[in-house]
Design a protein around this motif. Structure first.
Motif, mmCIF file in Angstrom:
data_model
loop_
_atom_site.group_PDB
_atom_site.id
_atom_site.type_symbol
_atom_site.label_atom_id
_atom_site.label_comp_id
_atom_site.label_asym_id
_atom_site.label_seq_id
_atom_site.Cartn_x
_atom_site.Cartn_y
_atom_site.Cartn_z
ATOM 1 N N GLY B 112 1.802 1.794 -2.946
ATOM 2 C CA GLY B 112 2.107 0.420 -2.554
ATOM 3 C C GLY B 112 1.176 -0.044 -1.456
ATOM 4 N N GLU B 113 1.046 -1.349 -1.321
ATOM 5 C CA GLU B 113 0.163 -1.918 -0.300
ATOM 6 C C GLU B 113 0.684 -1.618 1.108
ATOM 7 N N THR B 114 -0.166 -1.850 2.079
ATOM 8 C CA THR B 114 0.245 -1.720 3.479
ATOM 9 C C THR B 114 1.477 -2.563 3.742
ATOM 10 N N GLY B 115 2.448 -1.959 4.399
ATOM 11 C CA GLY B 115 3.588 -2.733 4.854
ATOM 12 C C GLY B 115 4.646 -3.026 3.811
ATOM 13 N N VAL B 116 4.561 -2.449 2.617
ATOM 14 C CA VAL B 116 5.623 -2.724 1.643
ATOM 15 C C VAL B 116 6.863 -1.900 1.950
ATOM 16 N N GLY B 117 6.739 -0.959 2.859
ATOM 17 C CA GLY B 117 7.918 -0.190 3.249
ATOM 18 C C GLY B 117 7.943 1.207 2.655
ATOM 19 N N LEU B 253 6.002 0.733 -5.254
ATOM 20 C CA LEU B 253 6.796 -0.299 -4.574
ATOM 21 C C LEU B 253 6.081 -1.637 -4.688
ATOM 22 N N PRO B 254 6.798 -2.667 -5.069
ATOM 23 C CA PRO B 254 6.160 -3.977 -5.244
ATOM 24 C C PRO B 254 5.773 -4.588 -3.896
ATOM 25 N N SER B 255 4.738 -5.419 -3.924
ATOM 26 C CA SER B 255 4.337 -6.121 -2.707
ATOM 27 C C SER B 255 5.306 -7.268 -2.466
ATOM 28 N N LEU B 256 5.207 -7.844 -1.277
ATOM 29 C CA LEU B 256 6.103 -8.948 -0.926
ATOM 30 C C LEU B 256 5.932 -10.110 -1.911
ATOM 31 N N ARG B 257 4.686 -10.359 -2.320
ATOM 32 C CA ARG B 257 4.432 -11.439 -3.267
ATOM 33 C C ARG B 257 5.157 -11.220 -4.582
ATOM 34 N N GLU B 258 5.147 -9.946 -5.004
ATOM 35 C CA GLU B 258 5.751 -9.636 -6.301
ATOM 36 C C GLU B 258 7.273 -9.700 -6.265
ATOM 37 N N PRO B 299 -0.143 -10.847 4.231
ATOM 38 C CA PRO B 299 -0.883 -9.792 3.529
ATOM 39 C C PRO B 299 -0.376 -8.382 3.848
ATOM 40 N N ASN B 300 0.196 -8.197 5.025
ATOM 41 C CA ASN B 300 0.702 -6.862 5.333
ATOM 42 C C ASN B 300 2.187 -6.697 5.019
ATOM 43 N N ASN B 301 2.644 -7.572 4.133
ATOM 44 C CA ASN B 301 3.942 -7.393 3.511
ATOM 45 C C ASN B 301 5.131 -7.337 4.461
#
Lengths: 100, 895
Positions: B112-117, B253-258, B299-301
């Motif tokens: 998962g991207e940075t910050g998705v948890g 884990l999905p990004s915040l956008r997703e 961008p950092n979710n």
């Protein structure tokens, strides 16, 4: 109409006097406009119709108001903005408005 | 009947209060206002019924049974998470399976991207394991970030696998590795793509077979560890491919956008509730602020969303405790610029936004009691201490008489504030008294190491603050408090070299005090090493002012008058009664010198005799610069104290104070006063960025009358990189700043109006007056220009104004603005007159001057000196006499 101006040593006001005289001329007014120091006001009071004080001697305002009242003439402080800008016309207007 | 009610009440109380320590019958009886005997008997009844648990030992502590009943699979952490986060459904199912897989769970990779948890998710997997594996409460959960030691493979492997004594230089003891610590539990490896090549084989073997060796050891060890790893990288990369072959479970884990607006909405609500709970206060969030938070690009979710919300809360909290707001309120206009910009896209999202927000009131209110700490396990920023620090900072500032100040809330500024604050306190405290000698030595080692590596000096200030930081750190560790650095990843990426040094320093601390520290600490230490770059001003150390005189109470009364007039507690006094030995006073003076700043030094104001020699003695013995002014008067003390507090140097103060004393003026100050002749400027500043500053500007333009040739309104961006104070300081010298509109007092010399007073038009009148005055002076210059015989009007007006400014400062008084205008014109004419060698028409009797207060005359003369120098005139006694008349009789306000 005779306008008496008072400032500390009588000199800074002389510039204003010149400007006021110009303004008076344009208005077609006659009369005497002159400046004296605080110590000499009493001597000249009898000649004056209005007494105006420079803002730097406003600590004397209360004192001169009494003296002027006794002599039966109005007295006030020159609007500091007009004084600062050496706006002769405005100060002249102020003097005229005081002498109803 | 009655008894049933009471017992229920007690049961309820225990369920609600369920803390880890439990509660005693005594505490409970006090809390509920019931007799202890009754409470005690009810508690035993409840315990017999199995509704509560009790601890061994005295006093007996009672606990709720809830945690146990929870593990009856009523609701697990994942059930809670899934509620409101539907998009995580698959991930959660996978995670559950990975944990429940017998016997010890399945190795898992989280993508998962940075910050998705990812870390939070791993933490929840652990919680889930605890909840579901009955009877096995102590399942270890060890986390490790491979990036921390990526440049030092040996150190990294030593950490993971452990070290045998003598394996390499410096390995002076056997050390167990994280794998051993995680035995029977979970090892979480973050940023696993940074695992160095040397370690990969060893680690794969361990994952496959559960066998490993400590560095330098031949015998094999075994451990049962479920490895959960995480990465932001593309799983197609070389390392990850081999890695993934060994990992049966990959969770994305999905990004915040997703995740969609609805889920983002739930997250925002969750985070605000948690902040509200931490602060124990209601938080009001405007609907527009909610809209902005919902759609700004993040961008950092989730990590960023959370930090941004925390910062918004911290800002609101700062406003609240500085009394600018009645309650914690967050409006969209106060959010950071990039969040506000989100609003620009609001149109595209109107439909879904209004579905979420439209039906609500204009405010969302979060109550502290509604909290559900779902993300507790996540390395949460230590908000409570951030809040504590804000509170302390504000309190501190208030005590020093500053009503408000900028509370820059990003970490860099926070730290430089922190250090500045520390140093203020340090002037008064003897370091060695409050610190253990071990810490002082350790800090010296750390600084030496850092200096060597960084090839630059680390300032003394950093020294002090670092020492205090370490002390606090040790206390935290002792009390078992968590150390979490929310900005760790940013710091690590931004300051690579310093972070490396900080890591070494963390090790030094660990070795020196035999403790384990989380990697987060290195993030904090890094800040100390980068600080010198951030810090621009060094002026914080102030000169100590000490007054000493013979006789009972003479010195103290001068000091008392001074301190009261200036409304401070700054100058200090030593009285020397005639019966006392001078040595006694010297001892006291040394005591004060010991606490003074070595750099700034000390100014002694004394009357006569042996007291005048103390300066030299103290300077030699205490190694601190000292200057002595003889024949002290109250006026001297005021001048010295005022200048000292403004941060003037010892030499400057010494020179200026001596001017007060005598005619002996050797160094005329001909500071250019040009800025006063420049265009007048009104600054509008706003903590949340240029946007609102601009809005205020428009507002002012609408309500004020001014000539754009003479006056300008300049919006100011406080959030900018450049140090605000520096910029202001520079501007003050160059520009004619009339006043400032700001929610914080940025500079005490600049008159400041609050944004609120501008918005409700209260301040407009006063600002207009300032503009009028500025224009008056400008016109005065123009008029004089055509009239003066010698000087340039504008320049003369500026010089005279500067002189009058100095005069007021020197005499510690304020001349009313009206009179000041008159006085200025008078003095301009005076200068011209003197240049032309004309005498005043009406001379005041010259002898009057000698009747006047000689101190005052000297002071006025000192102030007029630069003017005399520049225009090559001598101000006559008559002229001076008039000024004295005015100053003595004029209605001035002492300040």
């Amino acid at each position: 109409m005779n306008i008496l101006l008072c400032c500390a040593a009588g000199m800074s006001t002389s510039l204003l006097v010149t400007k006021m005289e110009q303004a008076a001329k344009e208005k077609g007014l006659s009369g005497k406009i002159w400046a004296v120091s605080v110590d000499e006001v009493n001597k000249h009071l009898a000649e004056a119709d209005v007494l105006l004080l420079g803002p730097q001697v406003r600590y004397k305002l209360a004192h001169f108001k009494k003296e002027a009242e006794a002599a039966g003439i109005p007295c006030d402080m020159i609007n500091p903005i007009d004084y600062g800008m050496v706006n002769g016309a405005k100060v002249l207007d102020q003097a005229l408005s005081m002498k109803k | 009947m009655n008894r049933m009610k009471r017992i229920d009440q007690i049961h309820q109380a225990i369920l609600h209060l369920a803390s880890k320590q439990g509660i005693t019958a005594q505490e409970l009886s006090e809390m509920l206002g019931l007799s202890r005997a009754n409470v005690s008997s009810d508690l035993n009844q409840l315990w017999k019924e199995g509704k509560i648990r009790k601890s061994n030992g005295r006093p007996v502590r009672f606990h709720s049974n809830m945690e146990d009943s929870k593990s009856d699979a009523v609701e697990t952490v994942f059930d809670k998470l899934e509620n409101g986060n539907r998009s995580l459904h698959t991930s959660i199912e996978q995670a559950k399976a990975a944990i429940l897989y017998p016997p010890n769970g399945m190795h898992t990779l989280i993508l998962g991207e940075t910050g998705v948890g990812k870390s939070a998710f791993a933490g929840m997997m652990h919680t889930y394991a605890v909840e579901t594996r009955k009877g096995k409460r102590d399942i270890p959960f060890i986390t490790f970030n491979c990036a921390d030691y990526a440049n030092n493979a040996q150190l990294l492997l030593g950490h993971l696998f452990g070290v045998k004594k003598g394996a390499y230089t410096g390995a002076d003891a056997d050390r167990e590795g994280l794998i051993q610590k995680a035995n029977g539990g979970i090892l979480f490896l973050d940023e696993v793509h940074r695992l160095p090549a040397e370690g990969q084989e060893m680690f794969f073997t361990f994952m496959d077979k559960g066998i490993y060796r400590r560095l330098g050891e031949t015998e094999e060890r075994t451990a049962m560890v479920q490895v959960i790893s995480a990465t932001t990288e593309n799983p197609e990369s070389a390392l990850l491919k081999t890695f993934m072959r060994r990992i049966p479970m990959v969770i994305k884990l999905p990004s915040l956008r997703e995740r969609g607006l609805k889920e983002r909405f739930n997250l925002i609500i969750q985070f605000f509730r948690e902040e509200s709970f931490r602060l124990k206060k209601e938080i009001h969030v405007s609907a527009n602020a909610m809209r902005a938070l919902l759609i700004y690009p993040c961008p950092n979710n989730i990590g960023q969303l959370r930090t941004d919300i925390q910062l918004a809360c911290a800002k609101a909290y700062a406003d609240y405790i500085t009394y600018q707001k009645q309650q914690l309120e967050i409006y969209s206009c106060e959010l950071a610029e990039y969040i506000k910009e989100g609003m620009l896209q609001a149109k595209e999202y109107r439909q879904p936004l209004e579905e979420l927000i439209g039906n609500h009131k204009p405010f969302f209110v979060f109550h502290p009691d509604q909290e559900i700490m779902l993300f507790e396990k996540e390395p949460a920023p230590d908000s409570s201490s951030l809040y504590e620090n804000i509170e302390k900072m504000v309190k501190d500032l208030r005590e020093r008489g500053v009503s408000n100040e900028v509370l820059e809330l990003d970490l860099e500024n926070y730290f430089s504030q922190y250090i500045k604050g520390m140093n203020r306190q340090f002037r008064k405290i003897d370091l060695s008294k409050i610190l253990q000698p071990e810490i002082v030595t350790l800090v010296e080692q750390m600084i030496a190491y850092a200096q060597n590596k960084l090839h630059k000096e680390v300032s003394q200030k950093v020294h002090h603050s670092l020492a205090l930081h370490i002390q606090t750190l040790l206390e935290r560790v002792k009390r078992g408090k968590q150390i979490v650095n929310p900005q760790l990843n940013q710091v690590r990426a931004k300051y690579k070299q310093e972070f490396g040094i900080a890591l070494e320093c963390v090790k030094m601390v660990e070795d020196a005090f035999q403790i384990d520290l989380p990697i987060d600490e290195a993030g904090f230490l890094t800040m100390f090493f980068i600080l010198p770059e951030l810090e621009a001003d060094e002026e914080n150390e102030l000169v100590t002012v000490l007054v000493m005189t013979h006789g009972k109470g003479a010195a103290s009364s001068m000091v008392e008058v001074t301190n009261r007039l200036l409304d401070v507690n700054y100058a200090q006094a030593i009285d020397l009664p005639l019966e006392e030995e001078p040595q006694e006073a010297l001892k006291k003076a040394k005591e004060i010198a010991r606490l003074a700043s070595r750099k700034a030094g000390m100014l002694i104001l004394a009357d006569m005799g042996s007291l005048l020699t103390f300066g030299e003695i103290i300077e030699k013995e205490m190694n601190i610069p000292v200057k002595v002014v003889p024949l002290v008067s109250t006026l001297h003390v005021i001048e010295a104290t005022r200048k000292a507090m403004l941060g003037h140097s010892l030499a400057e103060i010494y020179r200026d104070v001596r001017h007060v004393a005598s005619f002996d003026i050797t160094e005329p100050q001909t500071k250019p006063a040009k800025h006063l002749a420049n265009k007048a400027i009104i600054l509008t500043a706003c903590l949340t960025g240029e946007g609102s500053a601009l809005a205020i500007k428009n507002m002012l333009q609408h309500h004020l009358r001014f000539d754009e040739q003479l006056c300008e309104i300049v919006p100011l961006n406080i959030v900018g990189k450049e140090d605000m104070k520096d910029r202001l300081h520079r501007w003050k010298k160059e520009k004619n700043i009339l006043c400032m509109i700001s929610s914080f007092a940025l500079d005490n010399d600049i008159p400041t109006f609050s944004i609120e007073d501008v918005l409700n038009l209260k301040a407009i009148h006063e600002i207009q007056k300032k503009i009028d005055v500025a224009e008056t002076y400008h016109r005065m210059g123009e008029v004089l220009n055509s009239h003066l015989k010698h000087a340039s009007g504008e320049e003369l007006v500026a010089d005279v104004r500067h002189t009058l400014e100095q005069l007021q400062q020197s005499l510690a008084m304020r001349i009313p603005e009206d009179a000041l205008i008159g006085l200025c014109l008078h003095m301009c004419c005076m200068v011209d007159r003197l240049q032309a060698n004309e005498t005043a028409v009406n001379t005041v009797k010259a002898d009057e001057l000698s009747m006047k207060n000689p101190h005052l005359v000297n002071q006025v003369r000192a102030c007029l000196w630069p003017l005399e120098e520049k225009y090559d005139i001598v101000i006559t006694e008559e002229e001076l006499s008039f000024l004295m008349n005015f100053l003595e009789k004029g209605e001035t306000l002492s300040c």
